[in-house]
Write a protein that holds these residues in place. Structure first.
Motif, PDB file in Angstrom:
ATOM      1  N   LEU A  71       4.810  -5.373   5.558  1.00 50.38           N
ATOM      2  CA  LEU A  71       4.464  -4.836   6.870  1.00 50.38           C
ATOM      3  C   LEU A  71       4.840  -3.362   6.896  1.00 50.38           C
ATOM      4  N   SER A  72       3.898  -2.522   7.296  1.00 52.98           N
ATOM      5  CA  SER A  72       4.175  -1.079   7.357  1.00 52.98           C
ATOM      6  C   SER A  72       5.199  -0.782   8.450  1.00 52.98           C
ATOM      7  N   LYS A  73       5.865   0.359   8.337  1.00 56.66           N
ATOM      8  CA  LYS A  73       6.806   0.776   9.376  1.00 56.66           C
ATOM      9  C   LYS A  73       6.079   0.933  10.709  1.00 56.66           C
ATOM     10  N   LYS A 101       0.841  -1.197   0.000  1.00 49.80           N
ATOM     11  CA  LYS A 101       0.000   0.000   0.000  1.00 49.80           C
ATOM     12  C   LYS A 101       0.881   1.255   0.000  1.00 49.80           C
ATOM     13  N   LEU A 102       0.293   2.377  -0.347  1.00 53.48           N
ATOM     14  CA  LEU A 102       1.022   3.631  -0.436  1.00 53.48           C
ATOM     15  C   LEU A 102       1.749   3.975   0.868  1.00 53.48           C
ATOM     16  N   TYR A 103       1.123   3.687   2.006  1.00 51.29           N
ATOM     17  CA  TYR A 103       1.710   4.039   3.302  1.00 51.29           C
ATOM     18  C   TYR A 103       2.787   3.049   3.750  1.00 51.29           C
TER      19      TYR A 103
END
Length: 180
Positions: A111-113, A87-89
């Motif tokens: 996994l996002s930050k 995803k963008l984020y």
């Protein structure tokens, strides 16, 4: 689908349709999407069995609502989610590749930050609907390791086939693989 397998999940019987995969084997298809009552039941039962964890992690998509219930039952404000698309984020997050029985193809988990930061230095419980070959589980474990967390429990609603013989996973009931 005219064939079903009935599984008893901690006192709740559920009929699972038997679906044939491209490989020719049949699986007992377990789907929590949209089934609030079954999700609540399974999540509460898993939460009773999960010990000494700081945060829950799952993979999208069928594990999402289950992880939500488990985290709520454990009194945890957040849970982490491995996504199957970037995803963008998530540009500054983590990723690893896996192969699972249901897809038959290599998939990448992201996994996002934000979620990686939630795992750093924490005792993590992996929560998901079904464990089978362990491919997706291995990918989630690698993501947790990369984030600096420690997997202390691996909890599933169902163990499929030989996964029921694993001593390192917790599960509520087992289901067969048909036609092996």
């Amino acid at each position: 689908m005219d064939r079903f397998f009935t599984v008893d999940i901690c006192g709740r019987k559920t009929d699972l349709p038997i679906m044939k995969l491209p490989s020719g084997i049949g699986i007992c298809f377990f789907n929590l999407h949209g089934n609030q009552s079954l999700t609540e039941h399974c999540g509460a039962e898993l939460a009773k069995r999960i010990k000494d964890c700081d945060i829950v992690i799952t993979a999208e998509s069928k594990g999402l609502q289950l992880a939500h219930v488990v985290a709520r039952e454990l009194g945890q404000t957040y849970y982490a989610v491995c996504r199957k698309s970037k995803k963008l984020y998530m540009q500054d997050g983590l990723q690893t590749s896996v192969q699972s029985i249901t897809t038959g193809e290599i998939q990448t988990l992201y996994l996002s930050k934000h979620d990686a930061d939630l795992l750093k230095g924490k005792r993590v419980a992996v929560v998901d609907d079904v464990v089978s070959t362990g491919g997706s589980l291995k990918g989630i474990e690698e993501i947790v390791r990369l984030a600096g967390g420690e997997v202390v429990q691996k909890a599933f609603v169902l163990a499929e086939g030989d996964a029921a013989k694993r001593s390192d996973v917790l599960y509520l009931a087992s289901i067969p693989i048909i036609g092996e």
